[in-house]
Design a protein around this motif. Structure first.
Motif, PDB file in Angstrom:
ATOM      1  N   LEU A 106       0.333  -1.385   0.008  1.00  0.00           N
ATOM      2  CA  LEU A 106      -0.300  -0.073  -0.333  1.00  0.00           C
ATOM      3  C   LEU A 106       0.860   1.291   0.262  1.00  0.00           C
ATOM      4  CD1 LEU A 106      -2.827  -1.144   2.559  1.00  0.00           C
ATOM      5  CD2 LEU A 106      -3.179  -1.016  -0.087  1.00  0.00           C
ATOM      6  N   GLY A 107       2.064   0.775   0.154  1.00  0.00           N
ATOM      7  CA  GLY A 107       2.828   2.182   0.376  1.00  0.00           C
ATOM      8  C   GLY A 107       2.461   3.212   1.666  1.00  0.00           C
ATOM      9  N   THR A 108       2.441   3.163   1.659  1.00  0.00           N
ATOM     10  CA  THR A 108       1.804   3.038   3.249  1.00  0.00           C
ATOM     11  C   THR A 108       2.984   4.200   4.074  1.00  0.00           C
ATOM     12  OG1 THR A 108       0.011   2.298   3.730  1.00  0.00           O
ATOM     13  CG2 THR A 108       0.520   3.422   6.056  1.00  0.00           C
TER      14      THR A 108
ATOM     15  N   ALA B  55      -0.681   6.638  11.816  1.00  0.00           N
ATOM     16  CA  ALA B  55      -2.052   6.086  11.985  1.00  0.00           C
ATOM     17  C   ALA B  55      -2.866   5.261  10.860  1.00  0.00           C
ATOM     18  CB  ALA B  55      -3.355   7.578  11.187  1.00  0.00           C
ATOM     19  N   HIS B  56      -2.590   5.573   9.759  1.00  0.00           N
ATOM     20  CA  HIS B  56      -2.487   4.945   8.677  1.00  0.00           C
ATOM     21  C   HIS B  56      -1.918   3.165   9.592  1.00  0.00           C
ATOM     22  CE1 HIS B  56      -2.948   2.892   4.193  1.00  0.00           C
ATOM     23  NE2 HIS B  56      -4.236   2.458   5.328  1.00  0.00           N
ATOM     24  N   LEU B  57      -1.282   3.226   9.480  1.00  0.00           N
ATOM     25  CA  LEU B  57      -0.447   1.882  10.154  1.00  0.00           C
ATOM     26  C   LEU B  57      -1.008   1.053  11.340  1.00  0.00           C
ATOM     27  CD1 LEU B  57       1.405  -0.407  10.498  1.00  0.00           C
ATOM     28  CD2 LEU B  57       3.226   1.002  12.130  1.00  0.00           C
TER      29      LEU B  57
ATOM     30  N   GLU C  75      -7.137  -3.723  11.919  1.00  0.00           N
ATOM     31  CA  GLU C  75      -7.000  -4.627  11.183  1.00  0.00           C
ATOM     32  C   GLU C  75      -7.188  -6.124  11.162  1.00  0.00           C
ATOM     33  OE1 GLU C  75      -8.396  -1.617   7.225  1.00  0.00           O
ATOM     34  OE2 GLU C  75      -7.685  -3.283   6.988  1.00  0.00           O
ATOM     35  N   GLU C  76      -5.781  -5.847  11.027  1.00  0.00           N
ATOM     36  CA  GLU C  76      -4.768  -7.807  11.207  1.00  0.00           C
ATOM     37  C   GLU C  76      -4.851  -8.254  12.096  1.00  0.00           C
ATOM     38  OE1 GLU C  76      -3.200  -9.499   8.769  1.00  0.00           O
ATOM     39  OE2 GLU C  76      -2.934  -7.480   7.350  1.00  0.00           O
TER      40      GLU C  76
END
Ligand SMILES: Nc1nc2c(ncn2[C@@H]2O[C@H](COP(=O)(O)OP(=O)(O)OP(=O)(O)O)[C@@H](O)[C@H]2O)c(=O)[nH]1
Ligand SMILES: Nc1nc2c(ncn2[C@@H]2O[C@H](COP(=O)(O)OP(=O)(O)OP(=O)(O)O)[C@@H](O)[C@H]2O)c(=O)[nH]1
Ligand SMILES: [K+]
Ligand SMILES: [Mg+2]
Ligand SMILES: [Mg+2]
Lengths: 299, 279
Positions: free
Chosen positions: B42-44, B48-50, B56-57
């Motif tokens: 995803l190129g994160t 915050a996105h992590l 989710e994981e």
């Protein structure tokens, strides 16, 4: 998968035979294995960090000494460090100059406090003391009966003026327990208290109030050897709340590695004094740091 | 997770969070590796996105769609039978009391069976719970009675009284005690003379570390556990060992214990569990 740390380290070092001295890469691999073994044994993460840092220092450049290969050498260092932490300043119970000596038990729910009260009572009686158990858990259903039956089995008197199950004031019972002991010449009082979590402020205050009422010579923090990473938060909460002078590890007859022994010692500085090793009243012994070290690392 | 780039320190924080929650080294490593893979794809770059991805994981690992229902329906002429098992002091007796309360609230008739005939005042403790929630307790009048006989009797009386559910409390036992595990197997087999046991609930204390996996494995072997009750989540412990338990044994967490009161039992909610784990 290798069963024991010794096996794992031996495998790590297989390629090094004859080299005689650990390189930095060897030390990295070693420290990784030790970290994993400690985490598998439920040693708390911050403690694992401090510990592996010390091991890294000592293992760096470790040479083959005498008949020991590098793996054995590192295992020896790890063992020494563990015994050092676990065993520093082991001490016996402090008895009061003016009896009765007061021992207060505190800990999480289900840790083994009430059972321990019976074991301590029996052990003290066997050592020529005249102990009294005081029933200050007036909360858990039938905690009072449980202590009464335990006391009966141990052949030790129980002071239980309130029925419990929500009836009665534990602080008042604690205080009256001391007065009763003084009047009837008991020389040791063991105060059983309700289980409480580290975040239950009201219950922690109750423990503090019981402590103030009985002014114990020893507050023993009773800790289940199966506890995981929560050992740190809980030990800190009891240290900063009611406070304690020594630790009793329970359920050591199980197959948990018991890394919590290391965590609680390391984090609070208080010694583990006794081990509880079964449900029966005689399953109780002084704590042995060397056995615990081998157990934690399964060596 | 407070930094603005994903450096190694950020990854270490992720790992620490999972280890400190008692997930264990292997599940932690698996989750972190899956996360690294997704972050790459995803190129994160944003912590915050992590954090969202980690959530989710974890949720995936916990199993958001797993069936966690309890088998507490009558079966024809017989009540549903639920056995509660586990190591010492995890909260079995308390859970039986709370579960009875839950079932009574669903208008079910319940009988409790006091098959812990060993621990001091165990039957009294269960009977106190029975009184508290208004259901009868079948117990032996003497300590040390055969637990299988008491359990058998509880199901017999429950069947005669046409109740909906019989809840059987058993003595705590450490999973490495072969004799005691055999005894537990016998309790179940004897109860099964009336018909199948519908639920075997293993009570795991949230403070338990890696030993929880052994507990689950050995109890499953002995009495075929159908669900986990994760107790004492009201304390500071996160109970992360259940992630490995679910993954390795396929036994779902069904209920959580959130205190010592009669109403402190709730269905296990994966989202709430994961959020608490990350908080
Ligand atoms: N196998 C084993 N069981 C133990 C040991 N110590 C206590 N137990 C058991 O652990 C359970 C809980 O013990 P208790 O003494 O009631 O614990 P507690 O801390 O008083 O519990 P609360 O008062 O509810 O907080 C009981 O089943 C005891 O028999 C031990 O060393 N080994
Ligand atoms: N804080 C908290 N305490 C709990 C919870 N469930 C049980 N307890 C407490 O934990 C202690 C042990 O509970 P029990 O129900 O007696 O445990 P058990 O598994 O039946 O114990 P044994 O029969 O001795 O093996 C008691 O003090 C309970 O009140 C919970 O969800 N949260
Ligand atoms: K919690
Ligand atoms: Mg108690
Ligand atoms: Mg019980």
């Amino acid at each position: 998968m290798f069963a024991t740390l010794s096996d794992r380290l031996t495998a790590t070092f297989k390629s090094l035979r004859g080299k005689g001295r650990l390189t930095e890469a060897d030390v990295d691999a070693t420290v990784r294995e030790i970290r994993r073994a400690l985490l598998d044994a439920d040693v708390a993460l911050p403690v694992v960090r401090d510990f592996t840092t010390r091991i890294r220092e000592r293992a760096t450049g470790a040479e083959v000494v005498g008949h020991l290969n590098p793996a054995q050498q590192v295992v020896k260092i790890v063992n020494e460090e563990l015994v050092g932490i676990l065993g520093g300043e082991t001490r016996r119970l402090r008895f009061a100059k003016n009896p009765p000596t007061v021992i207060m038990l505190a800990g999480l729910q289900g840790a083994g406090k009430t059972t321990l009260a019976g074991k301590l009572g029996r052990w003290l009686k066997g050592n020529g003391n005249r102990p009294l158990l005081v029933a200050c858990d007036l909360q858990r259903p039938n905690a009072v009966n449980q202590l009464q039956i335990t006391g009966e089995r141990a052949g030790v008197d129980v002071f239980a003026p309130e029925p419990g199950n929500g009836v009665g004031d534990p602080v008042s019972v604690a205080q009256r327990g001391i007065e009763h002991a003084q009047r009837h010449h008991y020389d040791v009082v063991v105060v059983d208290t309700a289980g409480r979590t580290g975040v239950d402020a009201e219950m922690m205050q109750q423990a503090i109030d019981i402590r103030a009422a009985v002014r114990p010579d020893e507050v023993l923090f009773v800790l289940d050897a199966m506890i995981g990473q929560d050992a740190v938060a809980t030990a800190e909460a009891f240290r900063d709340g009611v406070g304690f002078d020594g630790v009793v590890l329970t359920k050591l007859d199980g197959d948990a590695r018991g890394g919590a022994a290391l965590s609680v010692r390391h984090v609070t500085g208080q010694p583990v004094m006794f081990a509880s090793t079964g449900e029966k009243l005689d399953d109780f012994e002084l704590f042995h740091p060397d056995r615990m070290a081998s157990r934690i690392l399964d060596m | 997770l407070s930094r603005d780039t994903l450096d190694e320190a950020t990854w270490e924080e992720v790992e620490d969070t999972l280890l400190l929650a008692d997930l264990g080294v292997d599940p932690t490593t698996r989750i972190v590796e899956a996360l690294r893979e997704r972050v790459k794809v995803l190129g994160t770059r944003d912590p915050a996105h992590l954090r969202e991805l980690l959530r989710e994981e974890l949720l995936t690992a916990v199993g958001p769609a797993t069936d966690r229902s309890l088998a507490t329906q009558r079966r024809g002429e017989r009540p549903a039978v639920v056995m509660v098992v586990g190591v010492n002091g995890t909260g079995k007796t308390t859970t039986v009391g709370k579960l009875a309360r839950l079932l009574v609230a669903q208008d079910k008739d319940v009988v409790l069976g006091a098959a812990d005939t060993f621990r001091a005042a165990a039957a009294e403790q269960l009977a106190t719970w029975g009184d508290r929630v208004g259901v009868p307790t079948v117990r032996s009048d003497r300590d040390g009675a055969d637990p299988a006989a008491v359990a058998f009797d509880a199901v017999r009386q429950g069947t005669e009284a046409e109740v909906d559910v019989v809840l059987i409390d058993t003595a705590g036992r450490l999973q490495n005690k072969v004799g005691l595990m055999d005894e537990l197997g016998k309790v179940k087999r004897v109860v099964e003379r009336h018909g199948p046991v519908d639920e075997v609930l293993l009570v795991l204390d949230a403070t338990t570390g890696q030993n929880g996996l052994r507990q689950a494995a050995v109890f499953s072997e002995a009495v075929d556990v159908t669900g986990i009750v994760l107790t004492k989540l009201d304390g500071t412990a996160k109970g992360g060992i259940v992630v490995a338990v679910q993954q390795s044994l396929g036994v779902p967490v069904k209920l959580v214990g959130l205190g010592e009161g009669a109403d402190d039992l709730a269905p296990f909610e994966p989202e709430a569990f994961v959020d608490a784990l990350l908080s």
